[in-house]
Write an enzyme that holds these catalytic residues in place. Structure first.
Site, mmCIF file in Angstrom:
data_model
loop_
_atom_site.group_PDB
_atom_site.id
_atom_site.type_symbol
_atom_site.label_atom_id
_atom_site.label_comp_id
_atom_site.label_asym_id
_atom_site.label_seq_id
_atom_site.Cartn_x
_atom_site.Cartn_y
_atom_site.Cartn_z
ATOM 1 N N HIS A 277 32.333 43.277 86.926
ATOM 2 C CA HIS A 277 32.976 44.245 86.026
ATOM 3 C C HIS A 277 32.147 45.522 85.927
ATOM 4 O O HIS A 277 30.934 45.485 85.793
ATOM 5 C CB HIS A 277 33.313 43.645 84.656
ATOM 6 C CG HIS A 277 32.145 43.206 83.822
ATOM 7 N ND1 HIS A 277 31.442 44.067 83.013
ATOM 8 C CD2 HIS A 277 31.564 41.992 83.657
ATOM 9 C CE1 HIS A 277 30.497 43.404 82.371
ATOM 10 N NE2 HIS A 277 30.534 42.142 82.755
ATOM 11 N N ASP A 289 24.345 43.398 83.824
ATOM 12 C CA ASP A 289 25.654 43.031 83.269
ATOM 13 C C ASP A 289 26.526 44.275 83.194
ATOM 14 O O ASP A 289 26.583 44.911 82.174
ATOM 15 C CB ASP A 289 25.463 42.384 81.894
ATOM 16 C CG ASP A 289 26.750 41.836 81.334
ATOM 17 O OD1 ASP A 289 27.733 41.740 82.086
ATOM 18 O OD2 ASP A 289 26.775 41.516 80.134
ATOM 19 N N GLU A 323 35.646 44.248 80.699
ATOM 20 C CA GLU A 323 35.443 42.813 80.498
ATOM 21 C C GLU A 323 34.901 42.577 79.090
ATOM 22 O O GLU A 323 35.329 41.690 78.374
ATOM 23 C CB GLU A 323 34.454 42.252 81.537
ATOM 24 C CG GLU A 323 34.264 40.731 81.477
ATOM 25 C CD GLU A 323 33.148 40.283 80.544
ATOM 26 O OE1 GLU A 323 33.130 39.101 80.187
ATOM 27 O OE2 GLU A 323 32.310 41.107 80.139
ATOM 28 N N GLU A 324 33.945 43.437 78.714
ATOM 29 C CA GLU A 324 33.154 43.151 77.514
ATOM 30 C C GLU A 324 33.975 43.139 76.232
ATOM 31 O O GLU A 324 33.748 42.338 75.350
ATOM 32 C CB GLU A 324 32.003 44.161 77.373
ATOM 33 C CG GLU A 324 30.980 44.122 78.515
ATOM 34 C CD GLU A 324 30.161 42.832 78.566
ATOM 35 O OE1 GLU A 324 30.434 41.912 77.771
ATOM 36 O OE2 GLU A 324 29.251 42.758 79.415
ATOM 37 N N ASP A 351 28.827 37.590 87.586
ATOM 38 C CA ASP A 351 28.610 38.179 86.259
ATOM 39 C C ASP A 351 27.566 37.394 85.485
ATOM 40 O O ASP A 351 27.662 37.248 84.274
ATOM 41 C CB ASP A 351 29.937 38.259 85.488
ATOM 42 C CG ASP A 351 29.794 39.041 84.183
ATOM 43 O OD1 ASP A 351 28.836 39.831 84.069
ATOM 44 O OD2 ASP A 351 30.622 38.846 83.282
ATOM 45 N N HIS A 423 23.151 42.374 77.028
ATOM 46 C CA HIS A 423 23.773 43.091 75.899
ATOM 47 C C HIS A 423 22.753 43.788 75.004
ATOM 48 O O HIS A 423 22.996 43.957 73.812
ATOM 49 C CB HIS A 423 24.624 42.148 75.035
ATOM 50 C CG HIS A 423 25.805 41.553 75.762
ATOM 51 N ND1 HIS A 423 26.733 40.757 75.152
ATOM 52 C CD2 HIS A 423 26.220 41.665 77.051
ATOM 53 C CE1 HIS A 423 27.667 40.393 76.037
ATOM 54 N NE2 HIS A 423 27.364 40.930 77.201
HETATM 55 ZN ZN LIG Z 1 29.251 40.676 82.084
#
Ligand SMILES: [Zn+2]
Length: 460
Positions: A277, A289, A323-324, A351, A423
Site C-alpha cells: 500500500h 509501512d 489501507e491504513e 505489508d 505507525h
Molecule cells: Zn501497512
C-alpha cells in the site's frame, strides 16, 4: 532452408535431447524454474536499487496519509517512474478515500504533578471540546479488568495499559477499546501504544467505533507514559489528565490505486497481482509501512521485464491507496475488477516490513499450497522457503480478493523490529537494510513469476 524448416529441426533436436516432456508440471517446479529463479535472485541482490527507490519515495514525499497532497504527489511520481521503466498499462484507478485529519493535540498530566505526555490520537477519533477534557484516569490492564471496575469508569479517561503480546491480540485495545470504555461511561479513552519496544514514542493506528456506544476521543500514549500512570495509580495517587484533540473527518477525498503490468505472453487475461500500500500514517516516513512493500513488488515486475522473463500470464503490480484508514483501495480494486476476479490466479502482498524474508503465508487449497511450497523451495539461497498455510487473508489489501476465493499470499519476514517502529515517527528509511530489501524483491519476483508462468493454472 526456410525458417519454418529450421524451427522444426530445432524442435526435433530439443525433443530428442530431453529425457522427459518439457512441461513445467511434469518436470516439477524446482527443475523447470531453477534458471529463471536464480537470474531473478541475482538481479535483485546485485545492487541496492530497491532500497534507493524506497529512499527517493520517502525522502521525496514524506509520509502519505489518505487525503493528503503528499500521497497524490507520490502516486504521480510512481506512475511516471513506472512508465520510464517500460511497464505496460500504467494507470491510476480512482478511489474515494476516508479523509481524517489529526489537527492539534496534546495530553497533559495535571495530577499528581504537571508533565507533558507523549501521545498520538488514533485514526478515526473524534475531537474533544475546544478546552479539552480534564478528568481523572482509571488505568486497567485488560478488557476483563475494565469489566470488574466498571463502576469506577464513569466520567473518567480510561487508559488500557495492555502489554504487547502479538499485534493481532494487542491491537484489539486500539480498535475496540474506545467503545468498550464508552459503554462503561468513560469520557475519553487512552491506550498504551501497540509496540514491542519503545523509546517513548507513541504509535498511532486506526480505531473503530461501534454503533452501540457514544463516540469518545481516543489516543495512544507512549508505553513509558502508560506504565508511569499505572504505577501512580498503584501507589494510590489520583491521576488527572487533560486531553485535547482537534481531529476530524473531512469529506471523502480523491485518490488512486497505482496499477501497472507485464502482459502475459500466452494467457494475458489471467492475472497474478502483487503489491503493497502506497499510503501511510501521518507520522514518520511510512518507509517499512509500506513504501518498502510497494517498491519490492514494483521492482519484482521491473526485473522480470528487464531480464526478458515474460510469464505466460499477466503480472500486475498494484499499489493500493488508503489501507491504513479503511482499506478503501483494496475494496475499490475488488469492485472495479469484479468481472475478472475468476481470472485472478493469485494475489500477493508485502505489508509486514521489508526485513529479512523467511517465506510466505498462504491462504489457498491443499493442492495450491503444494505448488506454492515448490515455488518457495527456489528461494533457498536467500532463506525464504517457509510456507505457512493460513485460513484468513495474510494481508489487508488482498483481503477483499481472498474473500472472493482468490488464493492470497503474504511475504513473511523476520518481524523482530517491525513493531518497534510501526505507525510511529520512527518508521524511516534508515531502519531498513539494503540487502534485506533486495531479498524481499527476489522472493516476490520468483513467487510471482513461477505462479504466473506455470503451464497449469494454480488451482483454487
Ligand atoms: Zn501497512
Amino acid at each position: 532452408m526456410t525458417p519454418r524448416r529450421l524451427l522444426t529441426l530445432a524442435t526435433a533436436l530439443t525433443l530428442a535431447l530431453s529425457p522427459a516432456p518439457a512441461s513445467a508440471q511434469s518436470r516439477g517446479i524446482p527443475a523447470a524454474y531453477r534458471a529463471a529463479a536464480d537470474s531473478l535472485i541475482r538481479a535483485a541482490t546485485r545492487d541496492s536499487a530497491a532500497y534507493d527507490r524506497v529512499g527517493r519515495l520517502v525522502d521525496g514525499f514524506g509520509h502519505r496519509p489518505a487525503g493528503s497532497q503528499s500521497l497524490e504527489a507520490a502516486i504521480d511520481w510512481v506512475l511516471a517512474e513506472m512508465k520510464k521503466d517500460g511497464l505496460q498499462n500504467v494507470r491510476g484507478e480512482p478511489v474515494k478515500v476516508t479523509h481524517w485529519v489529526r489537527g492539534a493535540e496534546s495530553a497533559v498530566l495535571i495530577r499528581p504533578r504537571r508533565d507533558t505526555l507523549s501521545m498520538l490520537g488514533l485514526g478515526g477519533s473524534v475531537a474533544t471540546p475546544k478546552a479539552g477534557i480534564t478528568a481523572p484516569v482509571l488505568v486497567v490492564s485488560s478488557f476483563a479488568e475494565l469489566e470488574q471496575r466498571k463502576a469506577d469508569a464513569r466520567g473518567k479517561l480510561v487508559l488500557f495499559d495492555a502489554p504487547f503480546t502479538t499485534y493481532d491480540d494487542t491491537r484489539r485495545y486500539r480498535t475496540e477499546g474506545p467503545s468498550a470504555a464508552a459503554r462503561a461511561g468513560a469520557v475519553g479513552c487512552l491506550i498504551r501504544s501497540v509496540a514491542s519496544n519503545s523509546i517513548r514514542s507513541p504509535h498511532t493506528g486506526r480505531t473503530s467505533y461501534d454503533s452501540t456506544a457514544p463516540r469518545i476521543p481516543a489516543a495512544a500514549l507512549s508505553v513509558e507514559d502508560a506504565m508511569m500512570l499505572h504505577r501512580m495509580q498503584d501507589r494510590g495517587e489520583q491521576v488527572v489528565v487533560t486531553l485535547k484533540m482537534d481531529a476530524r473527518d473531512l469529506p471523502p477525498a480523491s485518490s488512486r490505486n497505482v496499477v501497472a503490468e507485464l502482459v502475459g505472453r500466452e494467457m494475458p487475461d489471467e492475472v497474478v497481482v502483487l503489491g503493497g500500500h502506497i499510503d501511510s500514517w501521518d507520522v514518520g516516513q511510512g518507509a517499512m509501512d509500506d513504501a518498502g512493500g510497494s517498491v519490492a513488488a514494483w521492482e519484482a515486475v521491473r526485473l522480470m521485464r528487464q531480464l526478458g522473463l515474460r510469464p505466460r500470464r499477466t503480472v500486475r503490480v498494484v499499489l493500493w491507496t488508503n489501507e491504513e484508514n479503511g482499506v478503501d483501495g483494496g475494496k475499490a480494486y475488488r469492485d472495479r475488477h469484479a468481472g475478472e476476479l475468476d481470472r485472478h490466479v493469485m494475489a500477493m502482498e508485502s505489508d509486514g516490513g521489508v526485513f529479512q524474508p523467511t517465506g510466505f503465508a498462504f491462504a489457498g487449497s491443499d493442492s495450491a499450497t503444494a505448488l506454492v511450497r515448490q515455488a518457495a523451495s527456489l528461494l533457498e539461497s536467500i532463506g525464504a522457503t517457509a510456507v505457512e498455510r493460513v485460513s484468513q487473508s495474510p494481508d489487508a489489501d488482498i483481503g477483499p480478493l481472498v474473500e472472493q476465493r482468490v488464493p492470497g499470499i503474504g511475504l513473511k519476514v523476520d518481524g523482530t523490529r517491525y513493531f518497534w517502529y510501526h505507525h510511529s515517527q520512527g518508521d524511516t528509511l534508515d531502519k531498513l537494510d539494503p540487502a534485506e530489501v533486495a531479498r524481499c524483491v527476489a522472493a516476490m519476483a520468483v513467487m510471482a513469476y513461477v505462479i504466473a508462468d506455470m503451464q497449469d493454472r494454480l488451482p483454487r
